[in-house]
Motif scaffolding. Structure first.
Motif, PDB file in Angstrom:
ATOM      1  N   CYS A   1      29.456 -74.889 -52.158  1.00 20.71           N
ATOM      2  CA  CYS A   1      28.922 -75.787 -53.195  1.00 20.71           C
ATOM      3  C   CYS A   1      28.455 -75.043 -54.443  1.00 20.71           C
ATOM      4  CB  CYS A   1      27.783 -76.629 -52.615  1.00 20.71           C
ATOM      5  SG  CYS A   1      28.292 -77.824 -51.367  1.00 20.71           S
ATOM      6  N   PRO A   2      27.537 -74.064 -54.341  1.00 17.63           N
ATOM      7  CA  PRO A   2      27.135 -73.345 -55.563  1.00 17.63           C
ATOM      8  C   PRO A   2      28.250 -72.502 -56.150  1.00 17.63           C
ATOM      9  CG  PRO A   2      26.107 -72.350 -53.637  1.00 17.63           C
ATOM     10  CD  PRO A   2      26.749 -73.621 -53.177  1.00 17.63           C
ATOM     11  N   LEU A   3      29.150 -71.977 -55.299  1.00 18.90           N
ATOM     12  CA  LEU A   3      30.240 -71.159 -55.817  1.00 18.90           C
ATOM     13  C   LEU A   3      31.133 -71.960 -56.756  1.00 18.90           C
ATOM     14  CD1 LEU A   3      31.906 -68.521 -55.811  1.00 18.90           C
ATOM     15  CD2 LEU A   3      33.101 -69.394 -53.804  1.00 18.90           C
ATOM     16  N   LEU A   4      31.583 -73.131 -56.314  1.00 21.51           N
ATOM     17  CA  LEU A   4      32.438 -73.968 -57.157  1.00 21.51           C
ATOM     18  C   LEU A   4      31.663 -74.560 -58.327  1.00 21.51           C
ATOM     19  CD1 LEU A   4      34.581 -75.821 -54.455  1.00 21.51           C
ATOM     20  CD2 LEU A   4      35.268 -73.921 -55.931  1.00 21.51           C
ATOM     21  N   SER A   5      30.373 -74.847 -58.122  1.00 23.68           N
ATOM     22  CA  SER A   5      29.558 -75.411 -59.203  1.00 23.68           C
ATOM     23  C   SER A   5      29.363 -74.400 -60.324  1.00 23.68           C
ATOM     24  CB  SER A   5      28.199 -75.870 -58.657  1.00 23.68           C
ATOM     25  OG  SER A   5      28.348 -76.881 -57.689  1.00 23.68           O
ATOM     26  N   VAL A   6      29.074 -73.153 -59.966  1.00 20.81           N
ATOM     27  CA  VAL A   6      28.916 -72.104 -60.982  1.00 20.81           C
ATOM     28  C   VAL A   6      30.238 -71.867 -61.698  1.00 20.81           C
ATOM     29  CG1 VAL A   6      28.460 -69.651 -61.329  1.00 20.81           C
ATOM     30  CG2 VAL A   6      26.969 -70.990 -59.840  1.00 20.81           C
ATOM     31  N   LEU A   7      31.331 -71.855 -60.943  1.00 20.30           N
ATOM     32  CA  LEU A   7      32.643 -71.615 -61.531  1.00 20.30           C
ATOM     33  C   LEU A   7      33.001 -72.691 -62.556  1.00 20.30           C
ATOM     34  CD1 LEU A   7      35.175 -69.798 -61.434  1.00 20.30           C
ATOM     35  CD2 LEU A   7      36.091 -71.345 -59.692  1.00 20.30           C
TER      36      LEU A   7
ATOM     37  N   PHE B   1      18.391 -71.072 -60.296  1.00 21.54           N
ATOM     38  CA  PHE B   1      18.035 -72.305 -59.610  1.00 21.54           C
ATOM     39  C   PHE B   1      19.146 -72.782 -58.682  1.00 21.54           C
ATOM     40  CE2 PHE B   1      15.229 -73.320 -63.501  1.00 21.54           C
ATOM     41  CZ  PHE B   1      14.205 -72.539 -62.972  1.00 21.54           C
ATOM     42  N   ILE B   2      20.394 -72.656 -59.135  1.00 22.08           N
ATOM     43  CA  ILE B   2      21.491 -73.172 -58.320  1.00 22.08           C
ATOM     44  C   ILE B   2      21.710 -72.292 -57.082  1.00 22.08           C
ATOM     45  CG2 ILE B   2      23.503 -71.968 -59.307  1.00 22.08           C
ATOM     46  CD1 ILE B   2      24.855 -74.733 -59.464  1.00 22.08           C
ATOM     47  N   SER B   3      21.520 -70.978 -57.212  1.00 24.56           N
ATOM     48  CA  SER B   3      21.650 -70.089 -56.050  1.00 24.56           C
ATOM     49  C   SER B   3      20.470 -70.258 -55.101  1.00 24.56           C
ATOM     50  CB  SER B   3      21.757 -68.636 -56.505  1.00 24.56           C
ATOM     51  OG  SER B   3      22.922 -68.427 -57.273  1.00 24.56           O
ATOM     52  N   THR B   4      19.267 -70.436 -55.660  1.00 27.22           N
ATOM     53  CA  THR B   4      18.091 -70.637 -54.819  1.00 27.22           C
ATOM     54  C   THR B   4      18.178 -71.952 -54.061  1.00 27.22           C
ATOM     55  OG1 THR B   4      16.776 -69.399 -56.437  1.00 27.22           O
ATOM     56  CG2 THR B   4      15.576 -70.688 -54.799  1.00 27.22           C
TER      57      THR B   4
ATOM     58  N   PHE C   1      26.585 -80.444 -58.744  1.00 29.04           N
ATOM     59  CA  PHE C   1      26.007 -79.676 -57.636  1.00 29.04           C
ATOM     60  C   PHE C   1      25.157 -80.561 -56.737  1.00 29.04           C
ATOM     61  CE2 PHE C   1      22.395 -77.168 -56.016  1.00 29.04           C
ATOM     62  CZ  PHE C   1      23.092 -76.306 -55.187  1.00 29.04           C
ATOM     63  N   PHE C   2      24.314 -81.408 -57.336  1.00 32.18           N
ATOM     64  CA  PHE C   2      23.476 -82.301 -56.549  1.00 32.18           C
ATOM     65  C   PHE C   2      24.303 -83.248 -55.689  1.00 32.18           C
ATOM     66  CE2 PHE C   2      19.691 -82.134 -59.726  1.00 32.18           C
ATOM     67  CZ  PHE C   2      19.334 -80.905 -59.205  1.00 32.18           C
ATOM     68  N   SER C   3      25.450 -83.683 -56.224  1.00 30.21           N
ATOM     69  CA  SER C   3      26.241 -84.690 -55.519  1.00 30.21           C
ATOM     70  C   SER C   3      26.860 -84.159 -54.228  1.00 30.21           C
ATOM     71  CB  SER C   3      27.351 -85.206 -56.441  1.00 30.21           C
ATOM     72  OG  SER C   3      28.317 -84.205 -56.691  1.00 30.21           O
ATOM     73  N   VAL C   4      26.908 -82.830 -54.074  1.00 26.06           N
ATOM     74  CA  VAL C   4      27.514 -82.270 -52.865  1.00 26.06           C
ATOM     75  C   VAL C   4      26.528 -81.463 -52.024  1.00 26.06           C
ATOM     76  CG1 VAL C   4      29.871 -82.251 -53.747  1.00 26.06           C
ATOM     77  CG2 VAL C   4      28.381 -80.311 -54.236  1.00 26.06           C
TER      78      VAL C   4
END
Length: 497
Positions: free
Chosen positions: A98-104, A123-126, A250-253
């Motif tokens: 989830c964070p990997l694709l969101s950051v990408l 924040f997204i990694s935490t 990111f929140f949606s997944v």
């Protein structure tokens, strides 16, 4: 000789135990967070591309370490601590994706809008790190603290664009709702602690409830209600659609992965004996989510809002797998559909993010005639929306079919018939958007799509969203022949929670 024997009998340091080394994926993320902060202080936030690479590298490293240390049997990190098994590892993997694709998919957005990159990455990694711990927590305190780590990071992430009034409003409402749910959840856990004779370990709580004969007391019913309500509000439902598009994606997944993982362990272990109470509570929650999520999504005029409400119904479908309570079929169908849902949702949001960067809007009516202007940009949202709606032969159809079928076999007669009906409702508003893209003619209100990513710094990373699309579209639209191996692997390895 006695000294040598004594030295040989001494346990190695804590971190060198085999069980302790299994937390290296989480340590990789923490190391990445520290590195991001140091690099940001040194470069004063100027080298944004390096910060993105550090974030992506730490997440990819975590996934590699997770695969290298994959365990098919339960391994304890330390006494009374979380345990590692296949169930945990599957959800840890999903929470890293989830964070990997969101950051990408967010690189272009962050650099084009000139928002704070360091805070976004932190924040997204935490949040992803916080979601990984409830998947394998064996005590109520760890579950609560880990969920709070996920929630607090989500609050900050939703409002990291401090100058956006709508984002600030979302953060304030989100914080109030999250605070209320945390209080209710803490009260439910405190009741469990008292009724079980002062135990926090999930297995000890079960033994304590049996010894104190409190399994059928009114206190247990209140505790189940509080925990269901508290954990039901933990997934960021509304108003997170007011946040920036990558944050909404990111929140949606992420929450749709962390919530089922922690709920399955908590209810499957602690409340395995009085299964009727929590089955009823979760069944009502699933039905309400499926109905309300789709009915509200139908009325939306914003693509981001529509796809923010749509996952509410998706979590209702996923709960059906939890209610089936069958590791071989129910849990396997839940995990399979959750895996597909990650790629379906992020693939759609990637297209929305790119469209928003080029046009400055996410209003549905501006998608009219998009195919005539940009066929490539149309490709990703259309296929992912069709898969989200459950159109055969895409992966979403087989994921729902597998999930609903095993829910029906498990006797979930009140909830399962509602699921395909609400799924048909979702097909209506998905197809309405697709029809608009292909058949509607341009009118005066339709703005011209032009590439707003004009700066040299942005053009260097312009392909990041396209890369996210290339990853998400095949994974979310593959046919039933491709989904069979996923189901088989899940059923063969998933034998315990």
């Amino acid at each position: 000789m006695n000294l040598l024997c004594t030295m040989n009998s001494i346990d190695p340091p804590f971190f060198f135990h085999h069980g302790n080394s299994l937390i290296l994926p989480e340590c990789s993320i923490i190391l990445g967070l520290i590195t991001i902060v140091i690099v940001d202080l040194i470069s004063k936030g100027k080298d944004t591309l390096l910060l993105h690479r550090i974030s992506l590298t730490s997440l990819v490293t975590s996934i590699v370490l997770l695969f290298c240390q994959w365990e098919t049997k339960s391994v304890s990190i330390a006494y009374g601590s979380p345990q590692i098994n296949t169930f945990n590892n599957i959800f840890r993997l999903l929470l890293l994706i989830c964070p990997l694709l969101s950051v990408l998919s967010s690189i272009d957005y962050v650099r084009c809008t000139k928002t704070a990159l360091t805070e976004f990455s932190l924040f997204i990694s935490t949040a992803g790190l916080g979601g990984m711990f409830p998947c394998r927590a064996d005590d109520s305190i760890t579950i609560f603290v880990a969920l709070e780590c996920l929630s607090l990071s989500s609050y900050l992430l939703s409002g990291y664009t401090k100058r956006d009034i709508r984002s600030n409003e979302a953060t304030m409402k989100f914080l109030l709702m999250g605070g209320a749910s945390s209080s209710i959840l803490a009260y439910g856990f405190s009741l469990l602690y008292g009724l079980s004779g002062g135990n926090i370990q999930l297995d000890d709580i079960v033994a304590g409830l049996v010894s104190t004969q409190m399994y059928h007391s009114i206190g247990i019913s209140i505790s189940i209600t509080c925990i269901v309500v508290g954990m039901g509000f933990k997934p960021p439902l509304v108003p997170f659609h007011q946040s920036p598009t990558p944050v909404v994606a990111f929140f949606s997944v992420a929450s749709k992965v962390a919530a089922p993982a922690s709920s399955t362990r908590l209810f499957g272990i602690t409340f395995s004996y009085p299964s009727g109470e929590w089955h009823i509570a979760l069944g009502i929650l699933a039905t309400s989510s499926m109905i309300s999520g789709n009915l509200i999504a139908v009325t939306q005029t914003s693509m981001k809002r529509m796809l923010a409400y749509s996952p509410i119904s998706q979590i209702g479908y996923i709960i059906i797998g939890i209610l089936a309570a069958d590791p071989e079929n129910g849990y396997a169908s839940m995990i399979t559909y959750t895996f597909i849902h990650i790629f379906m949702n992020l693939g759609t949001f990637s297209g929305i993010t790119l469209f928003g960067l080029r046009t400055g809007t996410d209003n549905i009516r501006y998608y009219a005639g998009l195919y005539m202007k940009d066929p490539v940009l149309t490709f990703s949202p259309v296929l992912c929306l069709l898969s989200l709606g459950g159109i055969p032969p895409l992966a979403g159809f087989f994921g729902k079919l597998y999930l609903f079928w095993h829910g029906w076999k498990a006797g979930l007669y009140p909830s399962v018939p509602i699921a395909p009906i609400t799924s048909v409702i979702s097909i209506y508003y998905y197809l309405k958007i697709i029809k608009l893209m292909f058949t509607e003619k341009n009118d005066k209100s339709t703005i011209h799509i032009e590439d707003r990513l004009v700066s040299s710094s942005t053009s260097n990373s312009k392909s990041s969203i396209e890369i996210a699309m290339i990853v998400c579209v095949p994974a979310s639209t593959s046919s039933g022949t491709s989904i069979d191996p996923i189901i088989g692997i899940t059923k063969n390895t998933l034998f315990q929670i």
